[in-house]
Write an enzyme that holds these catalytic residues in place. Structure first.
Site, mmCIF file in Angstrom:
data_model
loop_
_atom_site.group_PDB
_atom_site.id
_atom_site.type_symbol
_atom_site.label_atom_id
_atom_site.label_comp_id
_atom_site.label_asym_id
_atom_site.label_seq_id
_atom_site.Cartn_x
_atom_site.Cartn_y
_atom_site.Cartn_z
ATOM 1 N N HIS A 464 0.820 -1.192 0.000
ATOM 2 C CA HIS A 464 0.000 0.000 0.000
ATOM 3 C C HIS A 464 0.862 1.253 0.000
ATOM 4 O O HIS A 464 0.529 2.268 -0.601
ATOM 5 C CB HIS A 464 -0.931 -0.023 1.218
ATOM 6 C CG HIS A 464 -1.775 1.171 1.307
ATOM 7 N ND1 HIS A 464 -2.027 1.809 2.477
ATOM 8 C CD2 HIS A 464 -2.401 1.877 0.345
ATOM 9 C CE1 HIS A 464 -2.786 2.851 2.237
ATOM 10 N NE2 HIS A 464 -3.030 2.916 0.959
ATOM 11 N N ARG A 607 -27.200 13.695 -9.454
ATOM 12 C CA ARG A 607 -27.760 12.348 -9.495
ATOM 13 C C ARG A 607 -28.597 12.138 -8.236
ATOM 14 O O ARG A 607 -28.121 12.389 -7.124
ATOM 15 C CB ARG A 607 -26.643 11.307 -9.556
ATOM 16 C CG ARG A 607 -27.190 9.895 -9.631
ATOM 17 C CD ARG A 607 -26.107 8.876 -9.820
ATOM 18 N NE ARG A 607 -25.403 8.610 -8.576
ATOM 19 C CZ ARG A 607 -24.372 7.786 -8.472
ATOM 20 N NH1 ARG A 607 -23.905 7.185 -9.561
ATOM 21 N NH2 ARG A 607 -23.786 7.571 -7.332
ATOM 22 N N GLU A 701 -25.878 1.984 -16.470
ATOM 23 C CA GLU A 701 -24.940 1.159 -15.707
ATOM 24 C C GLU A 701 -25.406 -0.285 -15.565
ATOM 25 O O GLU A 701 -24.723 -1.112 -14.985
ATOM 26 C CB GLU A 701 -24.624 1.777 -14.336
ATOM 27 C CG GLU A 701 -25.785 2.389 -13.611
ATOM 28 C CD GLU A 701 -25.375 3.233 -12.399
ATOM 29 O OE1 GLU A 701 -24.185 3.311 -12.085
ATOM 30 O OE2 GLU A 701 -26.284 3.794 -11.764
ATOM 31 N N ASN A 724 -18.252 2.019 -13.785
ATOM 32 C CA ASN A 724 -17.920 1.182 -12.619
ATOM 33 C C ASN A 724 -18.965 0.079 -12.467
ATOM 34 O O ASN A 724 -18.643 -1.098 -12.337
ATOM 35 C CB ASN A 724 -17.887 2.016 -11.328
ATOM 36 C CG ASN A 724 -17.010 3.246 -11.453
ATOM 37 O OD1 ASN A 724 -16.085 3.258 -12.256
ATOM 38 N ND2 ASN A 724 -17.299 4.274 -10.685
ATOM 39 N N ASP A 725 -20.228 0.483 -12.488
ATOM 40 C CA ASP A 725 -21.281 -0.524 -12.339
ATOM 41 C C ASP A 725 -21.508 -1.297 -13.626
ATOM 42 O O ASP A 725 -21.774 -2.493 -13.585
ATOM 43 C CB ASP A 725 -22.590 0.144 -11.882
ATOM 44 C CG ASP A 725 -22.586 0.354 -10.382
ATOM 45 O OD1 ASP A 725 -22.251 -0.601 -9.665
ATOM 46 O OD2 ASP A 725 -22.886 1.473 -9.931
ATOM 47 N N ARG A 735 -17.975 -5.395 -7.701
ATOM 48 C CA ARG A 735 -16.910 -4.399 -7.792
ATOM 49 C C ARG A 735 -16.108 -4.296 -6.502
ATOM 50 O O ARG A 735 -15.092 -3.623 -6.446
ATOM 51 C CB ARG A 735 -17.459 -3.021 -8.227
ATOM 52 C CG ARG A 735 -18.368 -2.371 -7.245
ATOM 53 C CD ARG A 735 -19.137 -1.219 -7.894
ATOM 54 N NE ARG A 735 -18.584 0.089 -7.595
ATOM 55 C CZ ARG A 735 -19.163 1.234 -7.914
ATOM 56 N NH1 ARG A 735 -20.321 1.234 -8.577
ATOM 57 N NH2 ARG A 735 -18.621 2.378 -7.611
ATOM 58 N N CYS A 772 -19.409 8.979 -16.647
ATOM 59 C CA CYS A 772 -18.953 9.519 -15.366
ATOM 60 C C CYS A 772 -18.327 8.443 -14.494
ATOM 61 O O CYS A 772 -17.984 8.679 -13.342
ATOM 62 C CB CYS A 772 -20.092 10.216 -14.626
ATOM 63 S SG CYS A 772 -21.486 9.133 -14.272
HETATM 64 C C1 PEP Z 1 -20.563 4.181 -11.931
HETATM 65 O O1 PEP Z 1 -21.181 3.159 -11.585
HETATM 66 O O2 PEP Z 1 -19.684 4.183 -12.790
HETATM 67 C C2 PEP Z 1 -20.852 5.471 -11.267
HETATM 68 C C3 PEP Z 1 -20.344 6.596 -11.704
HETATM 69 O O3 PEP Z 1 -21.631 5.414 -10.165
HETATM 70 P P1 PEP Z 1 -21.107 4.962 -8.733
HETATM 71 O O4 PEP Z 1 -19.626 4.747 -8.841
HETATM 72 O O5 PEP Z 1 -21.471 6.039 -7.792
HETATM 73 O O6 PEP Z 1 -21.858 3.704 -8.500
HETATM 74 MG MG MG Z 2 -22.917 3.407 -10.366
#
Ligand code: PEP
Ligand code: MG
Length: 848
Positions: A464, A607, A701, A724-725, A735, A772
């Site tokens: 780390h 959001r 997502e 990300n999702d 994740r 995003c």
């Molecule tokens: C995503 O899922 O990419 C996103 C921007 O939303 P969060 O990371 O808040 O789930």
């Molecule tokens: Mg998300």
């Protein structure tokens, strides 16, 4: 390897089930009488046990009390024995402390500690304790106290195998390091039988992470895994299957690491003009740094031994562990959000050390010997970290730094006076910080004005500390060996964090060349930063809107200073997560207004609440779900909870009414019906407030939303892809799962194809698509996304300058060709390989 300590004398006649006693003294007397009757102690020992209560508290915790005689009455002990009285209803030991198992001990010091070690381990097994408190089967109590499988102190396990066995040759290229070891430990804990791993004469109980790490297993080591007890063969096979399943991932990771290493071989890095002395280590954080060596004295903590009674000490330790766990969870969540699950996995591995039974047992054992809790914990950490460091394996050496780091966190919780140390004796001129090892918290606290680079004798590139050094932009070399520490303070050194070398006493020509190289790196960064306010327009004139992911009004100024042109994602769930209650409509209104004002006319996309999944809000008392990521999350919750949705929409429309460029975005949309209902709710609120119409967009997502983008686009004003999702759901990889973190790559062609479908669907209705999620903040990711047709990118502010620079240096047709190629690739690694490292550019700059 020592042989096993003799088992304490636990015998059926010394166990009394469903005992009754008038009070604690009566209970102790009965226990003493059992011991006397069994010939373990002479008459009078009961009195000694009762007298002991006057000088020490023998309530161990979790419903277990351990009355025993005074030290000066040891002479009354004839042979080791323990008497167990079970009080189903419980007996009050001290005010508020109810004992269900009274374990009267008559034993010499050594056996006493062995018994206590078993008990302290048992105390961590609440379910088993509950069973023992009510069972009518004495053999269960007998087994619990004799069960050598519960005694995981590796040093006491014999070098023998249990009844059923399999042999296996370690084929993890980097050996059994913390992550697979944590998986082994989890798999072993899930099996209700005794398991043992043996390498030569070294054995470990695989439930203990530290014991496993202490085996120091390397690729090619042949081990025997054995099991005993009912169902041993089946359990052994399932454990064997679990560990062999990890081989593929371990090999893939090693291959990827090798690929990365190959991409950063010295050819691509700096080379001295002459041949100065050099110490080779492992590259841990890129870049070149020049400075005089400052050797960090090993941060020996002076932990004073303040003995306290066991109950107080146990409570202190437990409280400290609970708080540290919560602190680590915060760190994991924060790192997952900022850097991604891969980086957060390191903290997960660190946090899992908090549950290590060997550590806890050793600490309790030292406390039972009469030491203070802070001292006992510190000793336990030091002993185990020392054993790990001594194995000479850089991967394990890195884990010892993690162990010490987590140890210091717990110490700070036990006694704030032992809080994390600072490095405030550094020279004023930027130095090369040389240390045996650096704890992650040391690295995090470094003043980058006074440290130019880091070189450590121990440590590993995946530690780390190394990750933090990268975040801080500090070139760093680890695992450079003990020679490093014998350098004189003040020696001039060059740390090359790309090639893993530390150059000593370089000539003037070498220094000049290194300075040129550093200047070239700085020039590239400066060029990116100087231009950060320029729009991200490709060379051929294609503009991409660049926004920041920001949750609070006070973060807006920095986001704009970094080159943000607006806020593309305000995650409002943090308004709920960061406090113990829900903000009122008025409070929300004030925050949204402050965001709009801080943006001064620039766009703001808010959001709505994305609660659920990993973002649980305790004060909402939502039902617990088996699979929260697949449950009532985001828009699904809002549709079920008008008490959450309505105040938020009202606050948003009231804010919009007062001016600004506000858009509303809904998370986790899966179907057209959801979107239509939410639009209806928006419209009702808007009309009731006589507020202006604002754009209503949705996050893409969920793969279903990407596939149906053409249908959703009819009803949404814009899309923003949450990579990300989308990655998590497309690849079916939680994740947060550290085990799979390296595979959860948003560059996976499957994810890119879903984004391409989203863009295509949006185009049909003339809607714009932004991103995003984390992919937007990666310069290469941003290039790919632009090539795919995304026209807005929103990211953490620190990613803005590099992304903008990358896009400005590109041409749209080339990006489109790149994206089209990426879609045809087979794997994320293949896609990443399409990126051309900008080292050639560095060479040019340096030469210039
Ligand atoms: C995503 O899922 O990419 C996103 C921007 O939303 P969060 O990371 O808040 O789930
Ligand atoms: Mg998300």
């Amino acid at each position: 390897m020592s042989t096993q300590a003799p088992s304490p004398a636990v015998r059926p006649e010394l166990i009394r089930l469903a005992a009754t006693a008038t009070d604690k003294t009566d209970a102790i007397r009965q226990a003493g009488q059992l011991l006397v009757a069994a010939g373990c102690v002479g008459p009078g020992y009961e009195d000694s046990m009762i007298a002991r209560e006057g000088v020490a508290n023998t309530f161990l915790g979790a419903g277990v009390a351990i009355p025993h005689g005074l030290g000066e009455d040891k002479g009354l002990v004839r042979r080791d024995g323990i008497a167990v009285l079970q009080f189903v209803e419980g007996i009050e030991w001290n005010p508020g402390q109810i004992a269900h198992l009274v374990v009267g001990i008559a034993a010499s010091s050594d056996s006493h500690i062995a018994i206590l070690r078993r008990l302290t381990r048992l105390i961590q097994d609440e379910a088993r304790l509950r069973q023992l408190a009510t069972t009518d089967d004495p053999s269960l109590i007998l087994a619990a106290l004799q069960d050598d499988a519960t005694d995981q102190n590796r040093a006491r396990l014999p070098a023998e195998d249990l009844d059923e066995r399999v042999t296996w040759t370690v084929d993890y290229p980097t050996g059994l390091h913390a992550r697979p070891a944590a998986a082994w430990s989890e798999a072993a804990k899930a099996l209700p039988i005794a398991l043992r791993v043996r390498h030569g004469s070294e054995t470990a109980d695989p439930r203990s992470l530290v014991a496993l790490l202490q085996l120091g297993l390397k690729a090619g080591d042949r081990i025997t895994i054995s099991a005993s007890g009912p169902g041993a063969r089946g359990a052994l096979e399932s454990f064997h299957a679990a560990i062999t399943r990890l081989s593929t991932r371990e090999k893939a990771e090693a291959a990827r690491a090798a690929q990365k290493a190959a991409a950063a071989v010295p050819v691509q890095g700096w080379k001295p003009v002459g041949t100065p002395a050099m110490i080779a280590g492992v590259a841990a954080s890129p870049g070149l740094a020049i400075g005089t060596v400052h050797i960090l004295a090993s941060a020996e903590l002076d932990v004073v031994d303040h003995p306290v009674d066991l109950a107080t000490g146990g409570a202190l330790l437990e409280g400290a562990l609970v708080r540290t766990r919560a602190q680590m969870q915060g760190l994991i969540d924060d790192t997952t959000r900022r850097l991604g699950a891969g980086d957060a996995a390191i903290f997960k591995a660190q946090a899992s050390l908090l549950d290590d039974t060997d550590l806890i047992t050793l600490t309790c054992q030292l406390m039972v010997e009469g030491h203070g809790v802070a001292w006992a914990w510190h000793q336990a950490i030091e002993r185990m970290a020392g054993q790990l460091s001594a194995l000479g394996n850089p991967v394990l050496a890195a884990r010892s730094a993690d162990l010490r780091d987590i140890g210091r966190r717990v110490l700070a919780q036990i006694d704030p006076g032992l809080g994390l140390g600072t490095l405030d004796d550094l020279p004023d001129a930027p130095c090369i910080l040389v240390a045996a090892d650096l704890a992650p918290s040391d690295t995090a606290a470094l003043d980058t004005n006074r440290v130019a680079g880091i070189a450590t004798a121990l440590g590993g590139p995946t530690s780390h500390s190394a990750i933090l050094a990268r975040t801080l932009g500090l070139p760093s070399v680890v695992a450079a060996g003990a020679d490093l520490l014998s350098q004189a303070a003040g020696t001039v050194a060059i740390v090359d964090g790309d090639t893993g070398r530390v150059w000593l006493d370089p000539s003037e020509a070498d220094l000049a060349s290194a300075r040129d190289w550093i200047a070239a790196i700085a020039a590239r960064r400066a060029a990116e930063e100087a231009e950060r306010s320029r729009p991200a327009v490709t060379r051929d004139g294609h503009g991409v809107a660049i926004a920041a992911n920001v949750n609070r009004p006070d973060q807006v100024a920095d986001a704009l200073a970094q080159g943000g042109e607006g806020v593309g994602l305000m995650r409002t769930e943090f308004l709920f997560l960061e406090r113990g209650d829900s903000p009122s409509e008025d409070e929300q209104y004030a925050v949204y207004r402050a965001m709009i004002d801080a943006l001064d006319g620039r766009p703001l996309i808010v959001r709505t609440l994305d609660i659920g999944g990993d973002k649980q809000v305790p004060h909402l008392h939502l039902p617990k779900e088996e699979n929260p990521f697949l449950g009532v999350r985001g828009a699904r919750l809002l549709l079920r909870r008008p008490d959450l949705l309505e105040p938020q929409l009202r606050a948003l429309y009231r804010a919009a009414k007062d001016g600004g460029d506000l858009s509303i975005m809904f998370p986790m949309i899966t179907s057209v019906a959801e979107l239509l209902t939410l639009r209806e709710r928006c419209e009702a609120v808007r009309v009731s407030l006589d507020a202006p119409v604002v754009p209503i967009g949705i996050m893409i997502e969920v793969p279903a939303a990407a596939v149906q983008a053409h249908a959703l686009a009819k009803h949404a004003d814009f899309f923003s892809v949450g990579t990300n999702d989308l990655t998590q759901y497309a690849l079916a990889i939680d994740r947060q799962n550290p085990e799979l973190a390296s595979e959860a790559d948003s560059m996976h062609p499957a994810v890119l194809r879903l984004i391409a479908m989203t863009v295509e669907g949006a185009r049909r209705h003339d809607r714009w698509v932004g991103v995003c999620g984390g992919l937007a903040g990666d310069p290469f990711g941003a290039a790919l996304l632009t090539g795919l047709g995304v026209t807005e990118l929103s990211m953490t502010p620190r990613d803005l300058p590099a992304v903008k620079a990358r896009l400005r240096s590109s041409e749209l047709p080339a990006l489109q060709a790149l994206a089209a190629r990426a879609l045809t690739m087979e794997s994320a690694a293949d896609v990443r390989a399409l990126d051309i490292a900008p080292v050639a550019e560095m060479r040019e700059r340096s030469a210039a």
